[in-house]
Each structure stands twice: as C-alpha cells, then as structure tokens.
Design an enzyme around this catalytic site. Structure first.
Site, PDB file in Angstrom:
ATOM      1  CB  THR A  23     -25.072   7.712 -25.011  1.00  0.00           C
ATOM      2  OG1 THR A  23     -24.706   9.062 -25.299  1.00  0.00           O
ATOM      3  CG2 THR A  23     -25.652   7.060 -26.248  1.00  0.00           C
TER       4      THR A  23
ATOM      5  CG  HIS B 277     -23.191   9.838 -30.870  1.00  0.00           C
ATOM      6  ND1 HIS B 277     -23.909  10.071 -29.725  1.00  0.00           N
ATOM      7  CD2 HIS B 277     -22.240   8.923 -30.538  1.00  0.00           C
ATOM      8  CE1 HIS B 277     -23.427   9.320 -28.741  1.00  0.00           C
ATOM      9  NE2 HIS B 277     -22.419   8.620 -29.213  1.00  0.00           N
TER      10      HIS B 277
END
Length: 311
Positions: A73, A125
């Site tokens: 990420t 997310h």
C-alpha cells in the site's frame, strides 16, 4: 487505546481513528471529484518482525532481496507521489505519507481531504459496498493493488499482532481461522477482491499486482504513468525508481512510519522490512494450504485467473 474491533455493517475495523458515524458519513456524504486519484488495497502493511524472527530469516532475505519494499500500500502511495512530483523527492521528504494521500475512512484523513483543494490523492482499504457513493458517478481514477492472499495473511498476522488498536491474534493458527472467516480488519479478503473486481473493465480502473510491481518496477511505473496521463522524461523516471526503493524509504522519516513508533505499534517492532514473494510457504502447514486452496477456488472460480498470477 483499546485492543478490540469496531464493527460496522458486519465489517471489523480498527478501534482508533474510526467510528460508525464517520464511516456512514464517508459513504453517504463525501464528494469524490473527477480529478481525484484513488489508491485502493486490502490492508497488508509490511510485517513487523522482532529480532529473533529477523535473525531466522536474514540469510533467506539476502538471497532474495530485490531492494524493493514489501509493504504494498505505502509503496504504491510513495510511487504515485513521486510520479506527481516528476521524481523530485522534496515532497515525499517533507510531508508524512498519510497526509500526502490521506485515508478517507479515518478521522484524520477525512478532515484533511475535506479541506484539500484541487486534485487529491486518496487512499482507502474500504470494501466497495462502504465506499463513498459519489465515486460511482465520477470520473475519478482508481488504482487497485492486489497481492497473493497467502502472503497477505502472513503480513497481516505479524502486523496486527503488534498493533495497539485492534483485537490481536494470539497465534498464527487463530489468525488463520479469523482470516478465512473474514473476521480481520476490513473484512474478508475474498469479498474485498470480488467487490472491487466488478469494476475491472472500467476505463478509470487499473488493477496492479504487488508481485508484478516488485518483479518489474520500471514497467509498472510506466503503466501507472500512462493510466494517469503523466509523462516522465527518462531522468525523471529514473529518479522515481531511485527514490521509491526500500533503502531510500527506510531512511525517510516521512515514509518509514518512525513518527508513529510506540504510539500505535509496539516499540520493538520493525515498521519496514525487505520481503520476498511466496513467503507464506514458510508459515502454512500442509493442512492450512489445502484449506486455503479449496476456499480460494470456491470464492474466486468465476474471476479471470490471469488476475491471480502470483508465481
């Protein structure tokens, strides 16, 4: 801090910086603009390894190290920021990574994003059913990063067991049960992927794999540039590749999360590490691998298998 989950719409969330009221407001009211760029992943932040674990695997990592970070990420965020700055590292060296591309579902990120003007980088997310509804009527571009769920499982176990703001797993076996049942932060990996893959044919949606990004970083950066309509000169591209390397990010306090050490994570944790793809083979039992393979086939059988070329 409380070591438990916050539940919202059947999905477990961290207990700090999240609230049901905020998550509902993000979903119903947050305005995604056409010029925004969204960086989406299922959480798999880099493994936190204590000294005895690091020692055990040091030799293996020496053999397999590519010099690229394993925290997908944040590596994606850093890369896109460097593309925006044409390889100039001043921005990534002067502003924390969570302020450059704020997490829309957190209190801190939501407040920042509401005040930001012009094109915004937005991280999330969130599963698709909880994402801001305004996105689905916008032209905002999405980069969705996927990773072998077996490696996601291992990374998640070590990360969450050292976090101070979630229900911590007491063993790898316990976390395995949580993971296959979807009782981990942000819910089921399988549901997250299936939900977002329904967007994969849209022209404003780019799917990348962490493995592809690690194996051929240059080509992946070029693919991101093309998707975002950003043209880099050769020397600018080289600067992006230099400054998104593991070693440079590890030494950059704006990117290595050292500012949060001890606050949200254990003091003796290692926030960034070098990792290898296929690391799950060092942790799965034969029985767990068989259970996982069967579940994967059941859940993902109707999706194109080329999306899941992990090896």
């Amino acid at each position: 801090m409380t070591e438990k989950f916050l539940w919202f719409e059947g999905i477990p969330f961290p207990s700090v910086d999240y609230s049901p009221e905020l998550l509902r407001e993000v979903q119903e009211s947050f305005l995604i603009k056409d010029e925004d760029v969204l960086l989406l992943t299922f959480p798999k932040s880099g493994v936190i390894l204590k000294e005895e674990q690091r020692e055990k695997r040091r030799e293996e990592e020496k053999k397999n190290d590519t010099g690229r970070p394993s925290f997908g990420t944040n590596w994606l965020i850093e890369t896109v920021c460097l593309i925006y700055s044409k390889g100039d590292p001043k921005w990534v060296q002067s502003e924390p990574i969570w302020d450059r591309s704020p997490w829309v579902e957190t209190k801190h990120g939501y407040e920042l994003l509401k005040e930001k003007e012009g094109p915004r980088l937005i991280s999330s997310h969130l599963p698709i059913q909880l994402f801001p509804k305004s996105f689905f009527k916008s032209k905002a571009k999405v980069i969705y990063l996927v990773r072998n769920p077996r490696d996601v499982f291992v990374s998640g176990y070590f990360f969450w067991k050292s976090a101070k703001f979630v229900k911590r797993p007491q063993s790898l076996e316990q976390y395995f049960e949580w993971f296959i049942q979807g009782n981990v932060p942000f819910g089921s990996w399988f549901d997250h992927i299936r939900g977002w893959m329904s967007m994969r044919d849209k022209e404003n949606f780019l799917v990348l794999s962490y493995e592809e990004m690690k194996w051929d970083t240059r080509s992946t950066v070029e693919k991101i540039c093309q998707f975002l309509g950003k043209k880099l000169e050769p020397e600018e591209l080289n600067s992006v590749l230099k400054n998104n390397s593991f070693q440079v990010m590890k030494e950059n306090n704006m990117s290595n999360f050292s500012l949060l050490k001890g606050q949200y994570l254990e003091e003796n944790g290692l926030l960034l590490r070098k990792g290898v793809t296929g690391d799950w083979k060092n942790y799965f039992t034969v029985a767990q691998a068989e259970i996982f393979d069967k579940l994967f086939q059941e859940k993902m059988a109707d999706l194109p298998q080329e999306l899941f070329a992990w090896e």
